[in-house]
Every structure is written in C-alpha cells, then in structure tokens.
Design a protein around this motif. Structure first.
Motif, PDB file in Angstrom:
ATOM      1  N   VAL A 127     -13.288   1.068  -2.684  1.00 21.53           N
ATOM      2  CA  VAL A 127     -11.930   1.476  -2.313  1.00 21.53           C
ATOM      3  C   VAL A 127     -10.951   1.303  -3.472  1.00 21.53           C
ATOM      4  O   VAL A 127      -9.955   2.024  -3.552  1.00 21.53           O
ATOM      5  CB  VAL A 127     -11.416   0.721  -1.068  1.00 21.53           C
ATOM      6  CG1 VAL A 127     -12.322   0.987   0.118  1.00 21.53           C
ATOM      7  CG2 VAL A 127     -11.263  -0.758  -1.320  1.00 21.53           C
TER       8      VAL A 127
ATOM      9  N   GLN B 132      -6.566   7.937   4.058  1.00 24.05           N
ATOM     10  CA  GLN B 132      -6.358   8.186   2.634  1.00 24.05           C
ATOM     11  C   GLN B 132      -6.350   9.674   2.320  1.00 24.05           C
ATOM     12  O   GLN B 132      -7.144  10.443   2.846  1.00 24.05           O
ATOM     13  CB  GLN B 132      -7.471   7.517   1.835  1.00 24.05           C
ATOM     14  CG  GLN B 132      -7.497   7.890   0.364  1.00 24.05           C
ATOM     15  CD  GLN B 132      -8.643   7.222  -0.356  1.00 24.05           C
ATOM     16  OE1 GLN B 132      -8.675   5.997  -0.451  1.00 24.05           O
ATOM     17  NE2 GLN B 132      -9.596   8.000  -0.838  1.00 24.05           N
TER      18      GLN B 132
ATOM     19  N   GLU C  85      -1.805   6.611   1.260  1.00 22.61           N
ATOM     20  CA  GLU C  85      -2.119   6.661   2.674  1.00 22.61           C
ATOM     21  C   GLU C  85      -0.868   6.273   3.466  1.00 22.61           C
ATOM     22  O   GLU C  85       0.067   5.697   2.921  1.00 22.61           O
ATOM     23  CB  GLU C  85      -3.264   5.711   3.027  1.00 22.61           C
ATOM     24  CG  GLU C  85      -3.010   4.250   2.673  1.00 22.61           C
ATOM     25  CD  GLU C  85      -3.125   3.928   1.199  1.00 22.61           C
ATOM     26  OE1 GLU C  85      -4.011   4.482   0.537  1.00 22.61           O
ATOM     27  OE2 GLU C  85      -2.299   3.142   0.698  1.00 22.61           O
TER      28      GLU C  85
ATOM     29  N   LEU D  10      -8.949   3.529   5.043  1.00 20.00           N
ATOM     30  CA  LEU D  10      -8.818   4.554   4.006  1.00 20.00           C
ATOM     31  C   LEU D  10      -9.669   5.777   4.320  1.00 20.00           C
ATOM     32  O   LEU D  10      -9.290   6.902   3.993  1.00 20.00           O
ATOM     33  CB  LEU D  10      -9.189   3.970   2.641  1.00 20.00           C
ATOM     34  CG  LEU D  10      -8.256   2.880   2.131  1.00 20.00           C
ATOM     35  CD1 LEU D  10      -8.709   2.397   0.757  1.00 20.00           C
ATOM     36  CD2 LEU D  10      -6.809   3.359   2.068  1.00 20.00           C
TER      37      LEU D  10
END
Length: 244
Positions: free
Chosen positions: A239, A151, A133, A147
């Motif tokens: 995550v 991401q 990211e 994210l």
C-alpha cells in the motif's frame, strides 16, 4: 547558542493504521504545533496529507487539494521542522526508484542510514503518478482493504510543485514505513497525493537528518484491542510503495 536536535513528531504507528485504527488521535492544530513539514492521513483515511510551510493540505480521490481546518482528525502522521542542513540539485531522475537510490547515497555520505531524514524537493516534474482516497467510515477494516475500495490513481504532467519526502530506517518498520515515502503538492496548492512514480530533469533539494522521535499513541481503550505485531509487512509495503 547550539541548535536543538531536530525531532520527528509522530501520531500513532503505521501498524495501527494498517490494521484499521483510523480514529482521530490528535487534531490538525495540535499536529502543526510540532512541525511545519510532513505527511500522513486523516480520520477514516480521508485523503492523503501534505504538511508544507506550516500548513496542512488534503488530497482528495481525484487529486485535487484543499487546506484543512485545525479541528480535522489525524490518526497517523509524521512532521518535523525543516532546518535546512544540506542543499543540493538533483538532475535527470527517470523514475521513483532512481530518486530513492540518489537520496540513499546522499544520506549514506553522512552515515545516516540508521537515522530518520526529511527532504523537500522543489521543481517542475515531467510526471507525477499518484493516488488518494476519500473516507471509509468503519473501524477494524485493514488499510489494504480500505484502499482496495476507495483508492483512485491519477497522473500529473509538466507540473511545478514540491515533494515532501520522509525516510525511516529498516529497524523502524511498523512504527513507520521503512525507506522513502513521497507526497506531492503543486505550487498553486490545487493538486497532490501519495506518489507511486515520477520523473524530472532538474530540482532543488533540502535535506535534514532527524535523530529524535516523539510518538503520540491513541489514548482511548479501543487502541489496546489491536494486536499490532500481526500487521503484515508485505501488505504495508504494497500500500505504501505500489498500487493496490
């Protein structure tokens, strides 16, 4: 002379990062004084960190890798020095869960499930399924939301490189991510990221048991505005081990 015990040096805590504390705690130069191998991220979650052979690299959101300078900020990371306590081959790994199971058995042989471990795995990988990211310049935004926005996932096939692997026992959940955490970097240091899945036929591993930890907490008052026990273990697991 007896060797000193290995020590894990950690910047901040995973709970703090999960709740959005993404400010600079130490610079990369300070981090590298405490270890030559490890992983983490950068200020404002600006990519995935891979520390290998005493150098620090940043994987960007397209999977490309650049070496970072010593002043770049670190909000969260873990590093140690590799002492090469154990060496072994690993063969026929079909996915990341198979690798985790294999490594669990190796550390269980040494009665090490309640200790930290670092593993370096070198080989040619059939598949690396990874993410990274770019920076999200806001504070108190939770990591899962960062994210979700920034991401990106990517895959590498038939690629030679190194896995940097850290293991933290269950009782350390929140200080760091319990279980295994993998980052990858290619041999030419141009590709890498946080690993979701992988496969390979044969690789060589170096494993060290780590029995000490030093944690550098943030010093600025803003850190004390975070209620760290409110971090969600479910969100952290999502995550760290699965795609958002």
């Amino acid at each position: 002379m007896e060797k000193l015990d290995a020590k894990m040096y950690q910047v901040s805590t995973l709970n703090a990062l999960a709740l959005g504390y993404t400010r600079k705690v130490v610079p990369v130069g300070e981090l590298l004084r405490h270890g030559s191998i490890g992983l983490g991220t950068f200020e404002s979650v600006d990519g995935e960190m891979i520390v290998l052979d005493g150098r620090c690299y940043r994987a960007t959101d397209d999977g490309s890798v650049i070496e970072v300078d010593e002043e770049k900020g670190v909000p969260f990371a873990s590093v140690t020095f590799l002492r090469k306590q154990r060496n072994f081959d690993i063969e026929d790994i079909a996915n990341v869960d198979a690798l985790k199971s294999f490594l669990d058995l190796r550390i269980e042989e040494d009665f090490g499930l309640n200790s930290m471990h670092v593993v370096r795995i070198d080989g040619t990988f059939n598949l690396i399924d990874a993410r990274s990211e770019n920076a999200y310049n806001a504070h108190h935004v939770e990591l899962k939301d960062i994210l979700k926005t920034n991401q990106k996932s990517f895959k590498f096939e038939n690629i030679a490189g190194t896995l940097v692997c850290l293991y933290h026992p269950d009782f350390m959940q929140g200080i760091n991510a319990a279980g295994w955490h993998f980052h990858f970097i290619s041999n030419d240091r141009t590709k890498g990221g946080h690993v979701f899945d992988l496969s390979f036929r044969k690789a060589r591993a170096i494993l060290d048991k780590v029995s000490k930890i030093e944690i550098q907490l943030p010093k600025e008052p803003a850190f004390d505005t975070y209620s760290l026990t409110q971090a969600s273990n479910k969100d952290i697991k999502k995550v760290e081990q699965g795609k958002s």
